[in-house]
Design a protein around this motif. Structure first.
Motif, PDB file in Angstrom:
ATOM      1  N   THR A 168      -2.900  37.800  28.603  1.00 20.24           N
ATOM      2  CA  THR A 168      -2.951  36.374  28.926  1.00 20.24           C
ATOM      3  C   THR A 168      -2.477  36.028  30.338  1.00 20.24           C
ATOM      4  N   PRO A 169      -3.193  36.546  31.342  1.00 16.21           N
ATOM      5  CA  PRO A 169      -2.818  36.158  32.711  1.00 16.21           C
ATOM      6  C   PRO A 169      -3.063  34.667  32.929  1.00 16.21           C
ATOM      7  N   PRO A 170      -2.176  34.006  33.655  1.00 20.52           N
ATOM      8  CA  PRO A 170      -2.397  32.592  33.958  1.00 20.52           C
ATOM      9  C   PRO A 170      -3.450  32.445  35.055  1.00 20.52           C
ATOM     10  N   ASP A 171      -4.044  31.280  35.108  1.00 18.73           N
ATOM     11  CA  ASP A 171      -4.994  30.960  36.172  1.00 18.73           C
ATOM     12  C   ASP A 171      -4.247  30.160  37.222  1.00 18.73           C
ATOM     13  N   PHE A 172      -3.722  30.861  38.222  1.00 16.13           N
ATOM     14  CA  PHE A 172      -2.940  30.190  39.262  1.00 16.13           C
ATOM     15  C   PHE A 172      -3.814  29.353  40.188  1.00 16.13           C
ATOM     16  N   ASP A 173      -5.126  29.479  40.089  1.00 13.82           N
ATOM     17  CA  ASP A 173      -6.018  28.673  40.922  1.00 13.82           C
ATOM     18  C   ASP A 173      -6.233  27.276  40.352  1.00 13.82           C
ATOM     19  N   ALA A 174      -5.798  27.057  39.130  1.00 15.68           N
ATOM     20  CA  ALA A 174      -5.923  25.743  38.492  1.00 15.68           C
ATOM     21  C   ALA A 174      -4.514  25.164  38.307  1.00 15.68           C
ATOM     22  N   PRO A 175      -4.381  23.846  38.297  1.00 14.17           N
ATOM     23  CA  PRO A 175      -3.055  23.259  38.065  1.00 14.17           C
ATOM     24  C   PRO A 175      -2.501  23.692  36.711  1.00 14.17           C
ATOM     25  N   MET A 176      -1.211  24.016  36.707  1.00 17.99           N
ATOM     26  CA  MET A 176      -0.539  24.439  35.487  1.00 17.99           C
ATOM     27  C   MET A 176      -0.011  23.214  34.749  1.00 17.99           C
ATOM     28  N   PRO A 177       0.258  23.354  33.438  1.00 14.04           N
ATOM     29  CA  PRO A 177       0.849  22.242  32.692  1.00 14.04           C
ATOM     30  C   PRO A 177       2.228  21.867  33.243  1.00 14.04           C
ATOM     31  N   GLU A 178       2.682  20.689  32.876  1.00 15.79           N
ATOM     32  CA  GLU A 178       4.001  20.227  33.306  1.00 15.79           C
ATOM     33  C   GLU A 178       5.066  21.240  32.893  1.00 15.79           C
ATOM     34  N   GLY A 179       6.022  21.464  33.798  1.00  8.59           N
ATOM     35  CA  GLY A 179       7.085  22.420  33.519  1.00  8.59           C
ATOM     36  C   GLY A 179       6.840  23.788  34.138  1.00  8.59           C
ATOM     37  N   TYR A 180       5.638  23.987  34.667  1.00  8.62           N
ATOM     38  CA  TYR A 180       5.290  25.247  35.326  1.00  8.62           C
ATOM     39  C   TYR A 180       5.201  25.005  36.830  1.00  8.62           C
TER      40      TYR A 180
ATOM     41  N   SER B  62      -7.504  49.580  32.728  1.00  7.91           N
ATOM     42  CA  SER B  62      -6.789  48.390  32.295  1.00  7.91           C
ATOM     43  C   SER B  62      -7.595  47.624  31.255  1.00  7.91           C
ATOM     44  N   ILE B  63      -6.851  46.896  30.441  1.00  8.13           N
ATOM     45  CA  ILE B  63      -7.422  46.017  29.425  1.00  8.13           C
ATOM     46  C   ILE B  63      -6.813  44.638  29.641  1.00  8.13           C
ATOM     47  N   VAL B  64      -7.664  43.635  29.792  1.00  5.08           N
ATOM     48  CA  VAL B  64      -7.197  42.249  29.876  1.00  5.08           C
ATOM     49  C   VAL B  64      -7.437  41.596  28.523  1.00  5.08           C
ATOM     50  N   ALA B  65      -6.360  41.097  27.916  1.00  8.97           N
ATOM     51  CA  ALA B  65      -6.437  40.399  26.632  1.00  8.97           C
ATOM     52  C   ALA B  65      -6.296  38.905  26.909  1.00  8.97           C
ATOM     53  N   ALA B  66      -7.272  38.126  26.442  1.00  7.19           N
ATOM     54  CA  ALA B  66      -7.281  36.690  26.743  1.00  7.19           C
ATOM     55  C   ALA B  66      -7.423  35.863  25.473  1.00  7.19           C
ATOM     56  N   SER B  67      -6.856  34.681  25.520  1.00  8.16           N
ATOM     57  CA  SER B  67      -6.874  33.738  24.415  1.00  8.16           C
ATOM     58  C   SER B  67      -7.920  32.651  24.653  1.00  8.16           C
ATOM     59  N   THR B  68      -8.524  32.191  23.580  1.00  2.78           N
ATOM     60  CA  THR B  68      -9.524  31.122  23.702  1.00  2.78           C
ATOM     61  C   THR B  68      -8.894  29.746  23.891  1.00  2.78           C
ATOM     62  N   ASN B  69      -7.593  29.628  23.628  1.00  7.76           N
ATOM     63  CA  ASN B  69      -6.942  28.317  23.767  1.00  7.76           C
ATOM     64  C   ASN B  69      -5.620  28.406  24.539  1.00  7.76           C
ATOM     65  N   ASP B  70      -5.593  29.250  25.545  1.00  7.36           N
ATOM     66  CA  ASP B  70      -4.401  29.413  26.369  1.00  7.36           C
ATOM     67  C   ASP B  70      -4.245  28.185  27.271  1.00  7.36           C
ATOM     68  N   PRO B  71      -3.114  27.477  27.188  1.00  8.84           N
ATOM     69  CA  PRO B  71      -2.939  26.300  28.042  1.00  8.84           C
ATOM     70  C   PRO B  71      -2.770  26.647  29.526  1.00  8.84           C
ATOM     71  N   LEU B  72      -2.565  27.950  29.845  1.00  9.06           N
ATOM     72  CA  LEU B  72      -2.360  28.340  31.236  1.00  9.06           C
ATOM     73  C   LEU B  72      -3.608  28.943  31.872  1.00  9.06           C
ATOM     74  N   ALA B  73      -4.687  29.102  31.092  1.00 12.99           N
ATOM     75  CA  ALA B  73      -5.913  29.665  31.680  1.00 12.99           C
ATOM     76  C   ALA B  73      -7.090  29.506  30.724  1.00 12.99           C
ATOM     77  N   ARG B  74      -8.199  29.077  31.292  1.00 16.39           N
ATOM     78  CA  ARG B  74      -9.436  29.045  30.501  1.00 16.39           C
ATOM     79  C   ARG B  74      -9.932  30.486  30.355  1.00 16.39           C
ATOM     80  N   ILE B  75     -10.482  30.799  29.210  1.00 15.33           N
ATOM     81  CA  ILE B  75     -10.920  32.173  28.948  1.00 15.33           C
ATOM     82  C   ILE B  75     -11.987  32.620  29.942  1.00 15.33           C
ATOM     83  N   GLU B  76     -12.811  31.697  30.415  1.00 16.73           N
ATOM     84  CA  GLU B  76     -13.833  32.043  31.407  1.00 16.73           C
ATOM     85  C   GLU B  76     -13.196  32.506  32.720  1.00 16.73           C
ATOM     86  N   SER B  77     -12.105  31.841  33.104  1.00 12.49           N
ATOM     87  CA  SER B  77     -11.399  32.237  34.326  1.00 12.49           C
ATOM     88  C   SER B  77     -10.784  33.628  34.178  1.00 12.49           C
ATOM     89  N   VAL B  78     -10.214  33.902  33.018  1.00 12.21           N
ATOM     90  CA  VAL B  78      -9.608  35.210  32.767  1.00 12.21           C
ATOM     91  C   VAL B  78     -10.682  36.295  32.731  1.00 12.21           C
TER      92      VAL B  78
END
Length: 191
Positions: free
Chosen positions: A95-107, A130-146
């Motif tokens: 679950t890497p975050p998408d630092f190119d998009a604004p993060m939720p409040e508190g980040y 490497s294996i990237v594991a991504a979530s479909t509802n991660d508030p820190l990154a859209r799965i398409e971005s990951v």
């Protein structure tokens, strides 16, 4: 050439470091050959300091290594890989975050991330499996971005479903799939 040595599993936590009921902490306790990058005493948001801490911990390990990174730990890992040559058997990048998009409040904001060396996010092929594991509802990154990051890094992409950010805040402690993916990476052979 096939390596028969059991790799050391090195946990690379995110910005919150070690959380008692986090799957990385639980995995480290379960695996006899696991250890973690220790928390920073200062410069906690500084990417270069985090990369240096990862490099220092890797220098203490003899033999093969599998990295297990979560969230900002993934970014620490990909920043480290740009400048360091140590052989890595493989890396689980969860679950890497998408630092190119604004993060939720508190980040951290994009400006803060840039100021502390996290930007731009490396988008070059990693020199290890490497294996990237991504979530479909991660508030820190859209799965398409990951998925795009995984492609740029040359990583196998695994959709792990609706698991939020795969942390205790999203209702996850134990993550059994992590152990399976680590075992898979541990068996990878490099020629």
């Amino acid at each position: 050439m096939t390596s028969t040595s059991t790799p050391t599993v090195l946990i690379v936590p995110g910005l919150r470091d070690h959380v008692e009921d986090h799957w990385q902490t639980l995995l480290e306790r379960r695996l006899p050959n696991a250890r973690s990058v220790p928390p920073l005493e200062r410069d906690k948001l500084n990417c270069a300091a985090r990369v240096a801490a990862l490099d220092a911990e890797l220098a203490r390990i003899d033999g093969p290594v599998v990295l297990v990174a979560h969230s900002a730990g993934v970014m620490i890992t990909v920043h480290w890989a740009r400048f360091h040559q140590r052989e890595i058997r493989g890396a689980l990048l969860a679950t890497p975050p998408d630092f190119d998009a604004p993060m939720p409040e508190g980040y951290p904001t994009p400006d803060i991330l840039h100021e502390h060396g996290w930007m731009p996010v490396p988008r070059t092929r990693l020199p290890f499996q490497s294996i990237v594991a991504a979530s479909t509802n991660d508030p820190l990154a859209r799965i398409e971005s990951v998925a795009k990051l995984a492609h740029a890094w040359g990583s196998r992409f695994v959709n792990v479903g609706a698991v939020g950010h795969l942390n205790p805040a999203s209702g996850h402690g134990e993550w059994p799939l992590a152990e399976e993916l680590v075992a898979e990476l541990s068996l990878e052979c490099r020629i």
